[in-house]
Design an enzyme around this catalytic site. Structure first.
Site, PDB file in Angstrom:
ATOM      1  N   SER A 174      59.887  75.195  82.693  1.00  0.00           N
ATOM      2  CA  SER A 174      60.441  76.350  81.997  1.00  0.00           C
ATOM      3  C   SER A 174      59.490  77.514  81.785  1.00  0.00           C
ATOM      4  O   SER A 174      59.926  78.626  81.505  1.00  0.00           O
ATOM      5  CB  SER A 174      61.001  75.918  80.641  1.00  0.00           C
ATOM      6  OG  SER A 174      59.968  75.386  79.830  1.00  0.00           O
ATOM      7  N   LYS A 190      62.845  82.765  79.374  1.00  0.00           N
ATOM      8  CA  LYS A 190      63.347  83.498  78.207  1.00  0.00           C
ATOM      9  C   LYS A 190      63.779  84.925  78.528  1.00  0.00           C
ATOM     10  O   LYS A 190      64.614  85.499  77.803  1.00  0.00           O
ATOM     11  CB  LYS A 190      62.279  83.515  77.113  1.00  0.00           C
ATOM     12  CG  LYS A 190      62.036  82.175  76.445  1.00  0.00           C
ATOM     13  CD  LYS A 190      63.188  81.782  75.542  1.00  0.00           C
ATOM     14  CE  LYS A 190      62.838  80.604  74.653  1.00  0.00           C
ATOM     15  NZ  LYS A 190      63.922  80.264  73.714  1.00  0.00           N
TER      16      LYS A 190
END
Length: 329
Positions: free
Chosen positions: A312, A56
């Site tokens: 992720s 992110k």
């Protein structure tokens, strides 16, 4: 007539230029035991090595770096269960601007604590009865701040796409021919960015989203050709992937570029987390483990070439993680 894409490869290349001084070029790892188990070459894109422990930061920094002096002074507002929160908070601190993050009260404690530690103000809400978007939008309007969506923003998508550029470059350096990429999917920003980058450089590569059971809105949307919503009573341990529906910007990209959507159970996610810890020696959070879970469960379609699995993020609550590793959760 088809819609113009929200982003292009040029946008991702520009994002790579912007974030290069700040972001980590995360590793693409290979493990002999994983290859042996799967009977093929598996390459792991480990985004847990990125700032704040998830991909992110890429999109957050790319978005915030575009703000002018007056906009930076007014600050930013975002909503997130934790990873986007930390990415925005870290980018805001690096760029010298205030940040306010709307976070669910039941978000992992470590994500809330880390967001505050990065200097952001945290505003809590009840994810079952309140709208995070409405709260964040109201805050931004009252403060004159810039709203930073977690996935439905061209700069966010382009920033996440830099992971796709790295995958292509690193695989080439390793002499690996990629056949498919498995990407964990919540709102679809990471998938849209990676798919745009990968397909621009290697059009033959298949892209598959992976979601937890109950939050398979992208898989259903891809099958039906329109955005489908998550049922209000859906639950999953994958707190990073609990978006209520695919993004308005991300879904058209993914509909055009994604081959299929895969779905895994929470038990399969737990098994993948245990495998990552015991065999790969990697800490991976539930939402970051879904692509690995799909591979280990044999859900990946047959395809020549190496399979890239995107891990992720690594932001998991210590108590929850211990319970999963011990088999108590």
């Amino acid at each position: 007539m088809t819609d113009a894409p929200a982003i292009t490869i040029d946008d991702i290349l520009d994002a790579a230029r912007v974030i290069a001084p700040a972001a980590v070029r995360t590793p693409l790892l290979e493990n002999a035991r994983l290859n042996e188990r799967c009977g093929r070459c598996v390459l792991l894109k480990f985004e847990g090595a990125q700032h704040t422990g998830s991909f992110k930061f890429r999109g957050a920094y790319n978005r915030l770096a575009r703000l002018d002096e007056a906009e930076r002074a007014a600050g930013v507002v975002a909503w997130s269960s934790g990873n986007h929160a930390q990415g925005v908070a870290a980018a805001a601190r690096m760029l010298g601007m205030p940040a306010t993050i709307v976070m669910p009260a039941d978000a992992p404690a470590i994500k809330i604590a880390n967001t505050r530690a990065l200097g952001a103000e945290v505003v809590s809400y009840d994810r079952l009865t309140e709208s995070r978007e409405a709260i964040a939008t109201d805050l931004a309007q009252r403060r004159g701040a810039t709203l930073v969506p977690s996935f439905d923003d061209p700069f966010i998508i382009a920033g996440q796409g830099t992971a796709g550029l790295e995958i292509i470059d690193q695989a080439a350096q390793a002499g690996a021919e990629i056949g498919q990429v498995l990407v964990c999917c919540g709102g679809g920003g990471l998938t849209a960015g990676i798919a745009t980058a990968v397909k621009a450089r290697a059009p033959h590569v298949d892209i598959h989203t992976v979601e937890p059971t109950g939050f398979d809105d992208t898989a259903r949307s891809l099958r039906n050709g329109q955005r489908e919503a998550v049922a209000p009573d859906a639950r999953s341990i994958c707190d990073a992937l609990l978006a209520p529906r695919p993004g308005a910007l991300t879904f058209p990209i993914n509909r055009a570029l994604v081959t299929s959507g895969l779905v895994v159970t929470d038990d399969q996610v737990r098994e993948a987390m245990r495998f990552a810890f015991s065999t790969l020696k990697l800490v991976v959070e539930p939402g970051g483990s879904v692509a690995l879970a799909a591979l280990l469960a044999g859900l990946t379609p047959e395809r020549d070439g190496a399979v890239v699995v995107v891990l992720s993020g690594s932001n998991v609550d210590p108590a929850d993680y211990a319970a999963i590793l011990s088999g108590d959760a």
